[in-house]
Design a protein around this motif. Structure first.
Motif, PDB file in Angstrom:
ATOM      1  N   ALA A 108     -30.235 -14.300  47.375  1.00 29.82           N
ATOM      2  CA  ALA A 108     -30.139 -13.520  48.310  1.00 29.82           C
ATOM      3  C   ALA A 108     -31.533 -13.188  48.798  1.00 29.82           C
ATOM      4  O   ALA A 108     -32.058 -12.860  49.817  1.00 29.82           O
ATOM      5  CB  ALA A 108     -29.063 -12.466  48.562  1.00 29.82           C
ATOM      6  N   ASN A 153     -29.617 -10.523  57.786  1.00 27.15           N
ATOM      7  CA  ASN A 153     -28.962  -9.999  56.654  1.00 27.15           C
ATOM      8  C   ASN A 153     -29.205  -8.816  56.152  1.00 27.15           C
ATOM      9  O   ASN A 153     -28.328  -7.776  55.914  1.00 27.15           O
ATOM     10  CB  ASN A 153     -29.256 -10.944  55.508  1.00 27.15           C
ATOM     11  N   ARG A 183     -32.904 -14.217  52.451  1.00 30.03           N
ATOM     12  CA  ARG A 183     -32.288 -13.446  53.273  1.00 30.03           C
ATOM     13  C   ARG A 183     -33.141 -13.391  54.408  1.00 30.03           C
ATOM     14  O   ARG A 183     -34.372 -13.409  54.582  1.00 30.03           O
ATOM     15  CB  ARG A 183     -32.198 -11.924  52.654  1.00 30.03           C
ATOM     16  N   ALA A 188     -26.271 -13.493  52.539  1.00 32.36           N
ATOM     17  CA  ALA A 188     -27.422 -13.746  52.375  1.00 32.36           C
ATOM     18  C   ALA A 188     -28.258 -14.848  51.459  1.00 32.36           C
ATOM     19  O   ALA A 188     -29.369 -15.304  51.483  1.00 32.36           O
ATOM     20  CB  ALA A 188     -28.222 -12.631  52.117  1.00 32.36           C
TER      21      ALA A 188
END
Length: 254
Positions: free
Chosen positions: A117, A125, A121, A160
């Motif tokens: 993530a 997100n 991301r 994410a």
């Protein structure tokens, strides 16, 4: 994700986004158990999708145990996804060992999810994570349970990763992935009492750990995100061990 979905995306992608949007409303309480979902026409208008997309999304929500359709009446919210094909049943939280087993699963999956993530991301997100953290804090300060926002934060991290398998696994598990949700339900199935100040302090510490994970993801520091997630879940495991030990000591003195 309550904005109109972008029509140029493939129908399958649209259906998954609609599942996310409606699932979020169920998990954060905007749609409670027993509530009737809007009509197909209303959903089509709000999200700018076709009837086919709506029906596919409803089918997925049914499969994950979130809703049930009564023919000729409508579709109703039935829970938080506890009847998914991969599930951890309530009886699997009967012992400390069971709870730790779930936390070990989370450490394995979510530590890597946090690292991915951090590198992948999007701005959306981050907004969704921030919203979940703020909802957690607001619930705590208002003396309400924060299991829903807690789960939502972890789900947003899974999303994410931009790897749908992480998000689907987390969504299929539902709020049962948060050990205290099951333990507290078993200990106090009656009406939920207001949070004690000690309990609020505990939840503030939990959300402080969430903030550390979030900061690392914001900074796109994958190793820091992994470390913060592992620390958070390891702390949760240790808190469970201490709570069990304290309960055992109390029983021994009665």
């Amino acid at each position: 994700m309550d904005a109109v979905l972008v029509a140029r995306r493939r129908p399958r992608t649209l259906a998954l986004e609609l599942v996310d949007a409606l699932g979020d409303r169920i998990r954060d309480g905007r749609l409670a158990a027993g509530d009737k979902l809007p009509t197909e026409a209303a959903i089509m208008q709000e999200f700018g999708v076709s009837r086919t997309v709506v029906r596919e999304a409803i089918s997925k929500l049914q499969a994950s145990g979130l809703v049930s359709t009564r023919h000729g009446i409508g579709t109703f919210v039935v829970g938080l996804g506890d009847s998914a094909s991969f599930r951890i049943a309530p009886e699997q939280f009967a012992t400390l060992r069971d709870v730790i087993a779930v936390l070990e699963l989370r450490i394995g999956v979510e530590t890597e999810a946090a690292g991915l993530a951090a590198g992948r991301r999007s701005a959306e997100n981050l907004r969704n994570m921030r919203h979940a953290l703020d909802a957690f804090a607001a619930a705590t300060e208002a003396g309400r349970d924060a299991v829903g926002p807690d789960f939502q934060f972890h789900l947003e991290i899974a999303r994410a990763t931009q790897n749908e398998h992480f998000a689907e696994l987390m969504a299929s598990l539902g709020t049962m992935i948060i050990p205290r949700a099951r333990l507290e339900a078993a200990a106090a199935p009656a009406a939920v009492e207001p949070l004690s100040e000690e309990r609020r302090g505990y939840l503030r510490r939990v959300n402080g750990e969430h903030e550390s994970i979030y900061d690392a993801i914001v900074n796109q520091d994958a190793e820091a995100a992994r470390a913060a997630m592992r620390t958070h879940l390891a702390n949760s495991r240790e808190r469970r061990r201490r709570a069990s030990a304290a309960a055992g000591a109390a029983d021994a003195t009665t």
